[in-house]
Scaffold this motif. Structure first.
Motif: not given
Length: 764
Positions: A690, A693-694
């Protein structure tokens, strides 16, 4: 006148013939002489008288000769009878010796008794035949005194010698006779005492055995009066023999032996049979003891019972020891509560009863929460006091027939019997007991100088679950429920549920089959590529798969967690590392360096001989230690950090590389990172997936990269599955990538050709 004289002459002749039988043959000449005139009456008378005297003398001579002949015949017959008698006398040895002690007579029993034939014995000396060396001088002297001075040899028992050297026990008597020539002859009459001696020895041994027997021996008459007791009886009871002779054995009665025992005792003896059993008796000093007795009737030659023989053994100490052994085997030494073995026995009885009558029982397992902390903080002595106090308190909560047992450590069990015939009602009643237990534990425990308040986790299962239920299965179900209660944070009660049992059974089956499968050669080595930013293979992580003969290829997520909870993880680690070394040795020649990373479990790493074993393994296979990277998890650093550091330093000194796997998910600390001789950090896949995106995951990845850069550590990013993830990582530094984007794990036999192909392409 002449005629008268002639008649007179004839009468004298007739008289002469009658009185002188010796002249009967001369009758005719005598008659002729009478006819002559030479004989006058006086002359004839004188002549007749002479004839009578001569004839009578001749008759006496003949008579004496006849008597002498008859006497000689009688003597010869007497001697013959004598010899025949003693020659064939059974069981008596008769020997004759002359004055020089040479054998002149040797009967048949002498041959049997002493082993010498008559031919061998005749002419031999007494001392050379049957006299032992130790008696020889005395025998010779005694015989000589008897022959020369008439001093008799006393009769008595002797031990003589057979031809084969064996001793012969005899009663010997001696007779002095004179032979025809007047010479003295000695005759020895020996009676064989061997059988009697053997019987006496046997009797003596039996008497000694009876008298010295460690068991008490009592002989009574048919009315029970004591006629004999041995020494052991006196020592055991304290009574002397003269105090009990004539008494009845009931003098020892303590009053604690059941009347049924005596009833069976006499009934058995009256049937003429032996009885075996135990009496609780009393000694003279009043102390009690337990006797194991065997009493048997003694029969005479005609088969009738004449006495009773009792052989009794004091088994008081054995009884006490047996009780102690039973206590040690079935009771906990610290608390005095039943232990696991006794609990299992009672579970077996519960199941047996439930098969005959419908009912539901319950088993509660409970464990004191954080008991080890109390032990560490206050010492084991205080922990022992707590366990003892807990046992006393909980024992008062149970019904008669229920069982409170200590299983091990801080684990206890309560078996609740016959709660109800319905499982639901039995479960409610078991839960009610559990609530009472929690309430009882909340009350402080007085431990002398301190008090303690504890909580416990409880697991409950009802039983029987089905007709095939077993004690082990019941215990397993309760243990599964207990672990569920502890996983919930402790101070909880959990009932066993079917789903919980299914999971436990699955784990047990996997462990059992894996334990068989490793030595059976069912494991397979898999490799997953580790590449650089140009996607060139730099190394590979070693993985393992299980080729189950029935279920096919089993992924590691199924069996590795099971292995982690048992010793199988060490056996699994040994197999993986040994096969990795073989692979590196096989393909690491000709300038090729096959670099592999192998995961090591904390349990395997903590083994005392782990470091020397790894080093020896690499040396045996001739593998460059720098080609091997050992991956450990952060959990390894939680305990004994000093020992971990020492082992890691020994491994790196040998040339082996070390990596921290799944960095950031466990006990991450810069303090221990500074101390560890590491070469590499592996970023966990959960951060990588992730990160693009994170922002939080991105920040974590960047932090890990910064830490690695400051510590000069290489970074491996796991779980790279997309181009976007790879680009994100490459934008932040140089690192090794590993994930499905570059290839899934492959069997070593499939991966090696791909690696060789790339390796050969880059060669100049």
């Amino acid at each position: 006148m002449d005629e008268a004289i002639r008649m007179h002459r004839r009468v004298f002749c007739l008289v002469a013939v009658m009185w002188a039988p010796g002249v009967m043959a001369a009758t005719e000449p005598l008659e002729k002489l009478v006819e002559t005139d030479l004989l006058t009456v006086p002359v004839l008378t004188m002549f007749v008288l002479l004839l009578i005297v001569f004839g009578w003398g001749l008759h006496r001579i003949r008579l004496e000769r006849r008597r002498a002949a008859q006497s000689m015949s009688a003597l010869t017959e007497s001697e013959r009878r004598f010899r025949t008698l003693f020659e064939h006398t059974p069981e008596i040895s008769v020997q004759g010796y002359d004055r020089n002690r040479r054998v002149i007579f040797w009967n048949r029993f002498s041959e049997k008794l002493y082993g010498y034939s008559t031919q061998e014995a005749i002419g031999s000396r007494l001392e050379d035949l049957i006299i032992p060396d130790c008696m020889r001088a005395g025998v010779i002297e005694g015989v000589d005194k008897w022959v020369n001075f008439g001093e008799g040899i006393p009769a008595g028992e002797l031990t003589l010698r057979r031809q084969d050297g064996a001793p012969v026990h005899v009663f010997s008597s001696h007779v002095m006779l004179h032979g025809r020539d007047g010479e003295p002859e000695m005759y020895c009459i020996d009676i064989d005492l061997s059988a009697r001696k053997a019987a006496e020895d046997q009797l003596r041994k039996l008497s000694l055995a009876v008298e010295q027997s460690p068991e008490s021996i009592v002989i009574t008459d048919l009315w029970g009066s004591i006629e004999y007791v041995n020494r052991a009886f006196e020592l055991t009871t304290g009574y002397r023999a003269d105090e009990v002779i004539g008494q009845n054995p009931r003098v020892l009665n303590s009053g604690k032996t059941s009347p049924d025992v005596y009833k069976g005792f006499w009934a058995t003896l009256m049937r003429g049979e032996s009885w075996r059993g135990e009496f609780i008796n009393r000694r003279k000093d009043g102390s009690e003891f337990v006797e194991l007795a065997v009493v048997a009737p003694v029969r005479g030659k005609d088969g009738t019972v004449t006495h009773f023989l009792g052989i009794k053994q004091d088994v008081t100490e054995q009884k006490r020891a047996a009780a102690e052994i039973n206590r040690l085997a079935y009771y906990d030494g610290l608390t005095g509560l039943p232990n696991r073995a006794l609990l299992m026995d009672r579970l077996g009885l519960v199941l047996a009863v439930s098969r005959r009558q419908p009912r539901q029982d319950a088993l509660i397992l409970f464990n004191i929460d954080r008991f080890q902390t109390l032990n560490d903080a206050r010492g084991h002595a205080m922990g022992d006091l707590l366990l003892q106090a807990l046992g006393r308190r909980l024992s008062g909560l149970l019904r008669e027939g229920d069982t409170l047992a200590r299983i091990a450590g801080a684990d206890f069990a309560i078996l609740l019997q016959a709660l109800d015939i319905h499982r639901e009602d039995a479960s409610r009643r078991a839960l009610s007991v559990a609530e009472k237990l929690h309430a009882a534990l909340r009350e402080p425990f007085d431990l002398g100088s301190e008090t303690a308040v504890i909580t416990a986790s409880l697991g409950i299962t009802t039983c029987p679950d089905d007709a095939d239920d077993t004690p082990l299965e019941i215990l397993r179900r309760a243990d599964t429920a207990l672990h569920r209660a502890k996983d919930a944070g402790g101070n909880q009660t959990a009932f066993f549920e079917t789903a919980m049992g299914d999971v436990a059974r699955q784990r047990f089956r996997i462990e059992r089959e894996l334990r068989r499968g490793i030595p059976a050669g069912e494991l397979r080595l898999f490799l997953q590529s580790q590449v650089d930013e140009r996607e060139s293979i730099k190394s590979a992580e070693v993985l393992v798969r299980w080729a189950h003969p029935e279920r096919g290829l089993v992924p590691p997520g199924v069996f590795v967690p099971v292995a982690e909870q048992s010793d199988l993880i060490c056996e699994l680690g040994v197999w993986v590392l040994e096969n990795a070394c073989r692979l590196m040795a096989e393909h690491g020649s000709a300038g090729r360096e096959l670099r592999l990373s192998v995961n090591i479990s904390p349990r395997h790493f903590r083994l005392p001989d782990f470091v020397p074993w790894v080093c020896e393994l690499l040396s045996i296979h001739g593998v460059d230690p720098s080609c091997l990277t050992l991956e450990v998890t952060e959990g390894l650093m939680i305990e004994d950090i000093d020992g971990v550091v020492a082992k890691m330093q020994a491994l790196t000194a040998f040339g082996i590389r070390l990596s921290v796997d799944d960095f950031g998910t466990g006990y991450s600390s810069l303090a221990y990172l500074k101390r560890l001789p590491l070469h590499e950090l592996k970023i966990d896949r959960s951060f990588v997936q992730d990160a693009p995106e994170n922002s939080d995951d991105a920040a974590l990845v960047e932090t890990i990269l910064a830490v690695a850069h400051s510590l000069h550590l290489q970074v491996v990013a796991e779980g790279v599955e997309t181009v976007r993830q790879a680009a994100f990582l490459n934008a932040r530094g140089s690192m090794i990538h590993q994930g499905y984007l570059y290839g899934r794990p492959q069997a070593a036999s499939e991966w090696i050709p791909l690696w060789l192909k790339q390796f050969d392409q880059v060669l100049p």
